[in-house]
Motif scaffolding. Structure first.
Motif, PDB file in Angstrom:
ATOM      1  N   GLY A   1       0.803  -1.212   0.000  1.00 55.38           N
ATOM      2  CA  GLY A   1       0.000   0.000   0.000  1.00 55.38           C
ATOM      3  C   GLY A   1       0.843   1.272   0.000  1.00 55.38           C
ATOM      4  O   GLY A   1       2.077   1.220   0.029  1.00 55.38           O
ATOM      5  N   PRO A   2       0.178   2.436  -0.005  1.00 59.92           N
ATOM      6  CA  PRO A   2       0.891   3.719  -0.066  1.00 59.92           C
ATOM      7  C   PRO A   2       1.875   3.936   1.088  1.00 59.92           C
ATOM      8  O   PRO A   2       3.003   4.381   0.871  1.00 59.92           O
ATOM      9  N   TYR A   3       1.440   3.614   2.308  1.00 60.93           N
ATOM     10  CA  TYR A   3       2.296   3.839   3.476  1.00 60.93           C
ATOM     11  C   TYR A   3       3.567   2.993   3.386  1.00 60.93           C
ATOM     12  O   TYR A   3       4.678   3.493   3.588  1.00 60.93           O
ATOM     13  N   THR A   4       3.411   1.716   3.084  1.00 58.96           N
ATOM     14  CA  THR A   4       4.567   0.821   2.976  1.00 58.96           C
ATOM     15  C   THR A   4       5.488   1.251   1.847  1.00 58.96           C
ATOM     16  O   THR A   4       6.720   1.192   1.972  1.00 58.96           O
ATOM     17  N   TRP A   5       4.895   1.710   0.739  1.00 59.15           N
ATOM     18  CA  TRP A   5       5.722   2.148  -0.384  1.00 59.15           C
ATOM     19  C   TRP A   5       6.590   3.346  -0.011  1.00 59.15           C
ATOM     20  O   TRP A   5       7.796   3.333  -0.214  1.00 59.15           O
ATOM     21  N   MET A   6       5.980   4.388   0.562  1.00 53.71           N
ATOM     22  CA  MET A   6       6.738   5.594   0.913  1.00 53.71           C
ATOM     23  C   MET A   6       7.785   5.295   1.977  1.00 53.71           C
ATOM     24  O   MET A   6       8.897   5.837   1.949  1.00 53.71           O
ATOM     25  N   LEU A   7       7.452   4.426   2.912  1.00 54.60           N
ATOM     26  CA  LEU A   7       8.405   4.059   3.964  1.00 54.60           C
ATOM     27  C   LEU A   7       9.583   3.278   3.384  1.00 54.60           C
ATOM     28  O   LEU A   7      10.754   3.585   3.652  1.00 54.60           O
ATOM     29  N   THR A   8       9.283   2.267   2.564  1.00 51.95           N
ATOM     30  CA  THR A   8      10.329   1.415   1.999  1.00 51.95           C
ATOM     31  C   THR A   8      11.169   2.174   0.978  1.00 51.95           C
ATOM     32  O   THR A   8      12.397   2.025   0.934  1.00 51.95           O
ATOM     33  N   LEU A   9      10.516   2.979   0.170  1.00 47.92           N
ATOM     34  CA  LEU A   9      11.232   3.791  -0.814  1.00 47.92           C
ATOM     35  C   LEU A   9      12.222   4.724  -0.132  1.00 47.92           C
ATOM     36  O   LEU A   9      13.393   4.815  -0.520  1.00 47.92           O
ATOM     37  N   GLY A  10      11.772   5.409   0.911  1.00 49.05           N
ATOM     38  CA  GLY A  10      12.641   6.326   1.637  1.00 49.05           C
ATOM     39  C   GLY A  10      13.788   5.613   2.324  1.00 49.05           C
ATOM     40  O   GLY A  10      14.928   6.089   2.320  1.00 49.05           O
ATOM     41  N   THR A  11      13.501   4.444   2.902  1.00 45.65           N
ATOM     42  CA  THR A  11      14.548   3.680   3.579  1.00 45.65           C
ATOM     43  C   THR A  11      15.621   3.234   2.595  1.00 45.65           C
ATOM     44  O   THR A  11      16.824   3.380   2.854  1.00 45.65           O
ATOM     45  N   GLY A  12      15.211   2.682   1.460  1.00 45.14           N
ATOM     46  CA  GLY A  12      16.176   2.260   0.449  1.00 45.14           C
ATOM     47  C   GLY A  12      16.983   3.426  -0.094  1.00 45.14           C
ATOM     48  O   GLY A  12      18.200   3.322  -0.285  1.00 45.14           O
ATOM     49  N   LEU A  13      16.304   4.550  -0.317  1.00 46.27           N
ATOM     50  CA  LEU A  13      16.981   5.745  -0.820  1.00 46.27           C
ATOM     51  C   LEU A  13      18.105   6.177   0.119  1.00 46.27           C
ATOM     52  O   LEU A  13      19.241   6.428  -0.306  1.00 46.27           O
ATOM     53  N   PHE A  14      17.821   6.236   1.416  1.00 46.87           N
ATOM     54  CA  PHE A  14      18.822   6.714   2.371  1.00 46.87           C
ATOM     55  C   PHE A  14      19.870   5.660   2.702  1.00 46.87           C
ATOM     56  O   PHE A  14      20.984   6.000   3.103  1.00 46.87           O
ATOM     57  N   LEU A  15      19.546   4.380   2.534  1.00 46.89           N
ATOM     58  CA  LEU A  15      20.564   3.343   2.704  1.00 46.89           C
ATOM     59  C   LEU A  15      21.638   3.435   1.623  1.00 46.89           C
ATOM     60  O   LEU A  15      22.773   2.989   1.818  1.00 46.89           O
ATOM     61  N   ALA A  16      21.284   4.000   0.472  1.00 47.33           N
ATOM     62  CA  ALA A  16      22.275   4.224  -0.591  1.00 47.33           C
ATOM     63  C   ALA A  16      22.901   5.607  -0.490  1.00 47.33           C
ATOM     64  O   ALA A  16      24.089   5.787  -0.777  1.00 47.33           O
ATOM     65  N   TYR A  17      22.130   6.595  -0.048  1.00 49.86           N
ATOM     66  CA  TYR A  17      22.569   7.991  -0.030  1.00 49.86           C
ATOM     67  C   TYR A  17      23.534   8.293   1.117  1.00 49.86           C
ATOM     68  O   TYR A  17      24.606   8.872   0.908  1.00 49.86           O
ATOM     69  N   ILE A  18      23.172   7.895   2.326  1.00 49.84           N
ATOM     70  CA  ILE A  18      23.967   8.241   3.514  1.00 49.84           C
ATOM     71  C   ILE A  18      25.372   7.639   3.479  1.00 49.84           C
ATOM     72  O   ILE A  18      26.337   8.321   3.853  1.00 49.84           O
ATOM     73  N   PRO A  19      25.565   6.380   3.049  1.00 47.92           N
ATOM     74  CA  PRO A  19      26.934   5.841   3.008  1.00 47.92           C
ATOM     75  C   PRO A  19      27.893   6.642   2.124  1.00 47.92           C
ATOM     76  O   PRO A  19      29.093   6.665   2.390  1.00 47.92           O
ATOM     77  N   ILE A  20      27.392   7.305   1.080  1.00 44.42           N
ATOM     78  CA  ILE A  20      28.281   8.118   0.253  1.00 44.42           C
ATOM     79  C   ILE A  20      28.782   9.316   1.056  1.00 44.42           C
ATOM     80  O   ILE A  20      29.963   9.677   1.005  1.00 44.42           O
ATOM     81  N   GLN A  21      27.891   9.917   1.843  1.00 49.27           N
ATOM     82  CA  GLN A  21      28.291  11.063   2.650  1.00 49.27           C
ATOM     83  C   GLN A  21      29.187  10.663   3.818  1.00 49.27           C
ATOM     84  O   GLN A  21      30.154  11.359   4.133  1.00 49.27           O
ATOM     85  N   MET A  22      28.858   9.546   4.473  1.00 51.76           N
ATOM     86  CA  MET A  22      29.488   9.227   5.749  1.00 51.76           C
ATOM     87  C   MET A  22      30.613   8.206   5.675  1.00 51.76           C
ATOM     88  O   MET A  22      31.482   8.185   6.547  1.00 51.76           O
ATOM     89  N   ALA A  23      30.595   7.319   4.697  1.00 51.34           N
ATOM     90  CA  ALA A  23      31.474   6.153   4.783  1.00 51.34           C
ATOM     91  C   ALA A  23      32.394   5.934   3.592  1.00 51.34           C
ATOM     92  O   ALA A  23      33.579   5.661   3.769  1.00 51.34           O
ATOM     93  N   ILE A  24      31.876   6.034   2.382  1.00 54.50           N
ATOM     94  CA  ILE A  24      32.660   5.550   1.248  1.00 54.50           C
ATOM     95  C   ILE A  24      33.923   6.389   1.022  1.00 54.50           C
ATOM     96  O   ILE A  24      35.010   5.853   0.782  1.00 54.50           O
ATOM     97  N   PHE A  25      33.826   7.703   1.149  1.00 55.62           N
ATOM     98  CA  PHE A  25      35.019   8.534   0.973  1.00 55.62           C
ATOM     99  C   PHE A  25      35.962   8.418   2.162  1.00 55.62           C
ATOM    100  O   PHE A  25      37.183   8.510   2.013  1.00 55.62           O
ATOM    101  N   GLU A  26      35.387   8.233   3.349  1.00 59.51           N
ATOM    102  CA  GLU A  26      36.209   7.973   4.538  1.00 59.51           C
ATOM    103  C   GLU A  26      37.108   6.764   4.306  1.00 59.51           C
ATOM    104  O   GLU A  26      38.306   6.795   4.581  1.00 59.51           O
ATOM    105  N   ARG A  27      36.530   5.697   3.792  1.00 57.01           N
ATOM    106  CA  ARG A  27      37.292   4.462   3.570  1.00 57.01           C
ATOM    107  C   ARG A  27      38.292   4.613   2.432  1.00 57.01           C
ATOM    108  O   ARG A  27      39.408   4.100   2.497  1.00 57.01           O
ATOM    109  N   LEU A  28      37.905   5.305   1.366  1.00 55.09           N
ATOM    110  CA  LEU A  28      38.816   5.483   0.235  1.00 55.09           C
ATOM    111  C   LEU A  28      40.037   6.315   0.636  1.00 55.09           C
ATOM    112  O   LEU A  28      41.178   5.986   0.270  1.00 55.09           O
ATOM    113  N   ILE A  29      39.819   7.383   1.386  1.00 50.41           N
ATOM    114  CA  ILE A  29      40.938   8.221   1.841  1.00 50.41           C
ATOM    115  C   ILE A  29      41.877   7.411   2.719  1.00 50.41           C
ATOM    116  O   ILE A  29      43.105   7.467   2.577  1.00 50.41           O
TER     117      ILE A  29
END
Length: 445
Positions: free
Chosen positions: A323-351
């Protein structure tokens, strides 16, 4: 004060971690109070140049924010520790004065002030993160920023509706300034908390490499050596930022479409808070991995999982499996699971892995500047070429593009950095001194 200073000298203690989390969360949350509340308003039946006035306002602010990101590539990457607090305080005061102009100047001329509102705000993230990067627990300490990125929008929209209900005489044009004024004292409290955080310890430098202001020559060297792999990450981040901004800026319109106009306004904060908890656990756990190679691979795997969740949830919603609620919740969760690691982790590890003479601000601001170009582009494309298409349909279609394109780019970046890692390993092996002949068998054994 002496007690606080003494406790903060223990960089692995609970007090230090809690202090950094609170300071980073509070500062960035308050920044959103100056940036986001205006987009909760609908500005119904207002048009300029054939476009909805809300779209004009969003584009104006995002253009200012984008210019700030391009400026941040230089300003944040070259920022000295002594310049951090004066810069961040000045950025917020300038932004609030722009919101005052937005309220004072009548429609349709006040959209210009949202450009000036966004102009300083794009550099706030880089100043905050400069206090946190290069530490053994950076992914964990940065969770304060991550929490605010995910939770602030929904919570501030709820606060907007509450203030509007209590003070109905405040118009949509004055609400952004009013909410900014409400959060201004809190902002100064949190930047004081940032100001007393000590520099990284010797152990932090050993594990994560020293973070220094970059010179133009340093930037040229980084691009020449790692350009193709970094470009893939920048493009992924561009797609993620575009979708994040679209979902956030038009969340009220999207909920109106998928649930009717009688949905409870608290759902905005509720879905974002649930996503926050999930992302905190997943991204924060990356700090437990001390080995930088394994940490990088875990970060890449987490990003891939988030991208699959984003595309998969839209497919299930289109097939009416969820349903709509599950979609918006899951969509947002997946989006930030990909987005936040770029800001917080991936460049930290590469450096840390490649011992780059760099800081995370340089990489993230290059990503952000490109990302906001995409955000403006999608809004304009929707207004001129998809006027009859529902907001929710645009979000769904873009989630498919995001999923497939980003997974392909992520795979290319994994291949590139794996090859770089192999070259680095061979060079390190060649530089090791050859043991004396009599000890070779013992060494091999």
């Amino acid at each position: 004060m002496r007690f606080i200073t003494k406790k903060l000298q223990q960089p692995s203690g609970l007090f230090f971690i809690a202090w950094c989390l609170t300071a980073s969360f509070g500062t960035y949350f308050c920044m959103y109070a100056f940036r986001k509340p205006f987009n909760t308003g609908l500005y119904a039946d207002l048009y300029l140049w054939g476009l909805g006035y809300k779209t004009i306002l969003l584009i104006a602010q995002v253009l200012g924010y984008m210019v700030s990101k391009f400026a941040g590539i230089k300003v944040i990457s070259e920022l000295k520790p002594s310049q951090r607090i004066p810069l961040i305080a000045g950025l917020i005061v300038f932004s609030e004065l722009a919101l005052l102009g937005f309220g004072l100047v009548p429609f349709p001329y006040n959209f210009v002030f949202l450009f000036f509102n966004g102009l300083p705000l794009g550099m706030v993230w880089g100043v905050i993160f400069s206090f946190l990067e290069g530490r053994r627990f950076t992914e964990l300490l940065g969770m304060g920023l991550s929490i605010s990125i995910i939770a602030a929008s929904g919570i501030l929209k709820t606060i907007y509706f509450e203030v509007q209900g209590m003070l109905p005489f405040i118009t949509e044009f004055w609400m952004p300034f009013s909410i900014g004024l409400l959060f201004l004292p809190l902002f100064f409290l949190f930047i004081w908390m940032l100001s007393v955080i000590p520099a990284p310890s010797e152990t932090d430098v050993l594990l994560r490499a020293e973070r220094v202001p970059m010179t133009p020559a340093d930037k040229t060297t980084i691009i020449r050596q790692y350009g193709p792999g970094l470009l893939c990450i920048v493009l992924i981040y561009c797609l993620l930022t575009t979708m994040r901004d679209f979902r956030d800026n038009f969340s009220v319109e999207i909920w109106n479409e998928i649930s009717g106009k009688h949905w409870h306004k608290n759902v905005l904060a509720q879905t974002e808070l649930i996503s926050t908890v999930i992302v905190i656990v997943c991204v924060g756990s990356l700090s437990l991995i001390r080995n930088n190679i394994r940490g990088l691979r875990a970060t890449q795997a987490l990003m891939a999982g988030g991208l699959l969740l984003t595309g998969g949830s839209s497919l299930l919603f289109s097939q009416q499996v969820i349903g709509p609620y599950t979609w918006m919740l899951t969509l947002g969760t997946g989006l930030f699971l990909a987005y936040i690691p770029i800001q917080m982790a991936i460049f930290e590890r590469l450096i840390a892995l490649f011992k780059m003479k760099a800081n995370a601000g340089f990489f993230v601001y290059a990503c952000d500047a490109t990302g906001y170009l995409g955000s403006v582009g999608l809004m304009l494309y929707r207004e001129f070429f998809m006027k009859d298409l529902r907001w929710s349909k645009v979000l769904m279609q873009f989630s498919y593009v995001l999923c497939f394109a980003s997974l392909g780019l992520l795979l290319l970046s994994v291949i590139f950095f794996n090859r770089k890692q192999g070259i680095l390993r061979r060079l390190q092996h060649q530089q090791q001194p050859t043991p004396p002949a009599g000890l070779q068998n013992i060494t091999a054994y």
